[in-house]
Design an enzyme around this catalytic site. Structure first.
Site: not given
Ligand SMILES: *Cc1c(COP(=O)(O)O)cnc(C)c1O
Length: 384
Positions: A52, A104, A177, A202
């Site tokens: 974990r 987001y 982010d 992504k």
């Molecule tokens: C897609 C995304 C998220 C969330 O990611 P997930 O893997 O879908 O939970 C957060 N921030 C940005 C900028 C994103 O493009």
């Protein structure tokens, strides 16, 4: 000793030079074991005891991500949202947060609901506007300033050095982010950030086949310890197979991001002033309000994300998306295949996203093919 002199592209392509000490394999195995036997004196043989918290399959991609960002440590999570919410789960009741008014969409939804329910107070302001940011921080009370740059889905760019100065001046830390910029184009720690967050679903993975998130820390400080405890105690970890795929995907990160950025710039320039469009939103265009900051802060490209605002309403925009044949009408971003999305539909009625906006995630296909696909889709709309 020579290792740190190499370019990050070299280190990530080689998986930090990992080799199996027994067989010489250059690709790591997938460790499925949830537990790890101790040695003769009941000592841990490596740092692993239970799955974990630590699994050799995700330790390697964590080391690769920490290296790419130039951070002290990185933790992988089961999704981007699990990594975005981790720093907030590690804060305390009464702590104040400043977050962007446009970002987001999942995160403000969580903050307004669960975040506020847990006693966090949040102000949403345009964080790329330094006066607005400076007016929103509360010295001594604000613990975290969150920014996303370039931000979904209009690609405003935040001056990270200035944002860090404002956050630190109020005694807060800066979390970025950086999903869309990727460590190829921007390394937020070099501009003063304290935490970097990635939806590794992504660009880091890049093949639309893994859900993953990462939090990277500049220093192993108190908040980092709490984030790491939060993960160890609640277990939103990456599965072993996903960790293997992510490691594999990251090896080509630089090639993919550079190709997508070049193509996105060519597409943005081609469609600027197109009769079916009112705006092309892309930080690489001279007309973009943050182009100068983007030029200073982004190195080697402006990313693979851009948006079109079409002449017409939501229906017109959706029709353009579904008239494409190469661009898939789908959510997500950062994969090798190009996607086109009507964000308004996905974000719902309370969304601030313009109804005529289409978000494009440019993949690594041939640029001329992509331009021809968009031209044809826009023509079907204009001819109605
Ligand atoms: C897609 C995304 C998220 C969330 O990611 P997930 O893997 O879908 O939970 C957060 N921030 C940005 C900028 C994103 O493009």
């Amino acid at each position: 000793m020579k290792k740190n002199k190499t370019h990050p592209a070299t280190r990530v392509a080689q998986g930090l030079g990992w080799e199996c000490p027994v067989t010489g394999a250059v690709v790591p195995p997938i460790h499925l074991s949830t537990t790890f036997a101790r040695g003769a004196d009941y000592e841990l043989r490596a740092e692993h005891d239970y799955g974990r918290d630590k699994n050799p399959s995700f330790k390697q991609p964590e080391a690769m991500i920490a290296d790419l960002e130039g951070g002290a440590d990185a933790l992988l999570f089961s999704s981007g949202m699990a990594s975005c919410t981790a720093p907030f789960q590690a804060l305390r009741q009464g702590d104040h947060i400043v977050a962007p008014d446009i970002m987001y969409y999942g995160l403000p939804k969580w903050l307004r609901g669960f975040g506020v329910d847990r006693g966090l107070s949040v102000d949403f302001v345009p964080t790329s506007d330094m006066a607005a940011l400076a007016g929103a921080v509360k010295p001594g009370k604000t613990k975290l300033v969150w920014v996303e740059t370039p931000c979904n889905p209009v690609w405003r760019v935040t001056d990270l050095a200035q944002a860090a100065e404002i956050a630190h001046g109020a005694g807060a830390q800066l979390a970025v982010d950086s999903t869309v910029a990727t460590p190829v184009l921007t390394r937020p720690f070099e501009h003063g950030a304290d935490f970097v967050i990635h939806a590794a679903t992504k660009y880091l993975n890049g093949h639309s086949d893994v859900m993953a998130g990462a939090v990277v820390a500049k220093a192993e400080d108190e908040l980092w310890e709490r984030i790491s405890q939060h993960r160890a105690l609640t277990g939103p970890i990456l599965g072993s197979f996903e960790a293997f795929l992510l490691t594999r995907g990251m090896r080509t990160l630089f090639l993919r991001v550079k190709a997508a950025s070049q193509s996105a710039l060519a597409i943005a320039k081609h469609f600027e002033g197109h009769p079916a469009l009112t705006h092309v939103l892309y930080p690489g265009l001279v007309e973009h309000p943050d182009h100068e900051i983007a030029k200073r802060q982004m190195e080697g490209g402006f990313g693979g994300m851009l948006s079109f605002r079409v002449k017409g309403d939501a229906e017109t925009a959706r029709r353009v998306a579904s008239s494409c044949t190469l661009f898939k009408p789908a959510t997500s971003l950062g994969g090798v295949e190009s996607l086109i999305e009507h964000r308004g539909t996905v974000e719902g009625p309370e969304s601030l996203t313009p109804k005529d906006l289409l978000r494009l995630s440019v993949g690594i296909e041939d640029t001329d093919d992509l331009i021809a696909d968009l031209e044809a889709a826009l023509k079907t709309v204009l001819s109605r």
